[in-house]
Design a protein around this motif. Structure first.
Motif, PDB file in Angstrom:
ATOM      1  N   ARG A  67     -78.199  44.562  85.738  1.00 21.99           N
ATOM      2  CA  ARG A  67     -78.795  45.784  86.306  1.00 21.99           C
ATOM      3  C   ARG A  67     -78.766  45.799  87.829  1.00 21.99           C
ATOM      4  O   ARG A  67     -78.361  46.816  88.420  1.00 21.99           O
ATOM      5  CB  ARG A  67     -80.224  45.955  85.794  1.00 21.99           C
ATOM      6  N   PRO A  68     -79.168  44.738  88.534  1.00 24.49           N
ATOM      7  CA  PRO A  68     -79.070  44.783  89.992  1.00 24.49           C
ATOM      8  C   PRO A  68     -77.634  44.952  90.489  1.00 24.49           C
ATOM      9  O   PRO A  68     -77.387  45.652  91.474  1.00 24.49           O
ATOM     10  CB  PRO A  68     -79.637  43.436  90.444  1.00 24.49           C
ATOM     11  N   GLU A  70     -75.262  46.568  88.931  1.00 23.78           N
ATOM     12  CA  GLU A  70     -74.913  47.974  88.709  1.00 23.78           C
ATOM     13  C   GLU A  70     -75.531  48.862  89.793  1.00 23.78           C
ATOM     14  O   GLU A  70     -74.883  49.809  90.261  1.00 23.78           O
ATOM     15  CB  GLU A  70     -75.395  48.423  87.330  1.00 23.78           C
ATOM     16  N   ASN A  71     -76.769  48.571  90.200  1.00 23.74           N
ATOM     17  CA  ASN A  71     -77.408  49.347  91.270  1.00 23.74           C
ATOM     18  C   ASN A  71     -76.641  49.212  92.579  1.00 23.74           C
ATOM     19  O   ASN A  71     -76.411  50.207  93.278  1.00 23.74           O
ATOM     20  CB  ASN A  71     -78.868  48.915  91.464  1.00 23.74           C
ATOM     21  N   VAL A  72     -76.243  48.005  92.920  1.00 22.41           N
ATOM     22  CA  VAL A  72     -75.468  47.795  94.152  1.00 22.41           C
ATOM     23  C   VAL A  72     -74.137  48.520  94.050  1.00 22.41           C
ATOM     24  O   VAL A  72     -73.684  49.151  95.013  1.00 22.41           O
ATOM     25  CB  VAL A  72     -75.271  46.289  94.421  1.00 22.41           C
ATOM     26  N   SER A  73     -73.522  48.476  92.891  1.00 18.93           N
ATOM     27  CA  SER A  73     -72.247  49.161  92.701  1.00 18.93           C
ATOM     28  C   SER A  73     -72.404  50.677  92.892  1.00 18.93           C
ATOM     29  O   SER A  73     -71.577  51.320  93.554  1.00 18.93           O
ATOM     30  CB  SER A  73     -71.703  48.860  91.309  1.00 18.93           C
ATOM     31  N   ARG A  74     -73.485  51.244  92.333  1.00 18.38           N
ATOM     32  CA  ARG A  74     -73.732  52.676  92.508  1.00 18.38           C
ATOM     33  C   ARG A  74     -73.961  53.017  93.978  1.00 18.38           C
ATOM     34  O   ARG A  74     -73.447  54.013  94.486  1.00 18.38           O
ATOM     35  CB  ARG A  74     -74.949  53.103  91.680  1.00 18.38           C
ATOM     36  N   GLN A  75     -74.724  52.191  94.659  1.00 16.92           N
ATOM     37  CA  GLN A  75     -74.992  52.440  96.076  1.00 16.92           C
ATOM     38  C   GLN A  75     -73.711  52.355  96.898  1.00 16.92           C
ATOM     39  O   GLN A  75     -73.479  53.168  97.806  1.00 16.92           O
ATOM     40  CB  GLN A  75     -76.028  51.448  96.609  1.00 16.92           C
ATOM     41  N   GLU A  78     -71.796  55.520  96.442  1.00 19.55           N
ATOM     42  CA  GLU A  78     -72.383  56.605  97.237  1.00 19.55           C
ATOM     43  C   GLU A  78     -71.960  56.478  98.698  1.00 19.55           C
ATOM     44  O   GLU A  78     -71.624  57.476  99.352  1.00 19.55           O
ATOM     45  CB  GLU A  78     -73.919  56.588  97.114  1.00 19.55           C
ATOM     46  N   ALA A  88     -82.063  55.591  97.311  1.00 15.90           N
ATOM     47  CA  ALA A  88     -81.760  54.271  96.701  1.00 15.90           C
ATOM     48  C   ALA A  88     -82.812  53.978  95.645  1.00 15.90           C
ATOM     49  O   ALA A  88     -84.005  54.213  95.848  1.00 15.90           O
ATOM     50  CB  ALA A  88     -81.781  53.200  97.782  1.00 15.90           C
ATOM     51  N   ARG A  89     -82.363  53.504  94.524  1.00 20.42           N
ATOM     52  CA  ARG A  89     -83.280  53.143  93.458  1.00 20.42           C
ATOM     53  C   ARG A  89     -83.878  51.768  93.731  1.00 20.42           C
ATOM     54  O   ARG A  89     -83.186  50.879  94.219  1.00 20.42           O
ATOM     55  CB  ARG A  89     -82.568  53.107  92.117  1.00 20.42           C
ATOM     56  N   PRO A  91     -85.044  48.046  93.140  1.00 22.45           N
ATOM     57  CA  PRO A  91     -84.397  47.022  92.247  1.00 22.45           C
ATOM     58  C   PRO A  91     -85.245  46.767  91.014  1.00 22.45           C
ATOM     59  O   PRO A  91     -86.431  46.941  91.005  1.00 22.45           O
ATOM     60  CB  PRO A  91     -84.329  45.786  93.129  1.00 22.45           C
TER      61      PRO A  91
END
Length: 91
Positions: A67-68, A70-75, A78, A88-89, A91
């Protein structure tokens, strides 16, 4: 007998007995390896059970670790798209 495997042991009578007789002893193989077979079956059940538990923990640990990432990848996507408006979501 009852369809069980047997082991045969042959022994000659002593020559002094005067007859060429033999003693044959028949013993079921399970008397020797029955416990080993039961232990092997139990070990297989334990191994399968532990493998299932291990797969369960691996699945949830991998989801928690991914999950972290994937969050970095999404950021990063962007930022790559020059979209700085997306919040930013956490963590």
């Amino acid at each position: 007998m009852n369809g069980e495997d047997l082991i045969a042991a042959f022994a000659n009578f002593p020559v002094a007995f005067g007859q060429p007789w033999q003693v044959i002893t028949l013993t079921p193989i399970d008397d020797f390896v029955g416990t080993l077979k039961k232990t092997n079956r139990l070990m297989m059940v334990v191994i399968i059970g532990l493998t299932m538990v291990e797969l369960f923990f691996i699945y949830f640990a991998s989801r928690r670790l991914s999950r972290p990432v994937e969050n970095v990848s999404r950021q990063l996507q962007e930022i790559e798209g020059l979209n700085f408006d997306a919040p930013a979501r956490p963590p």
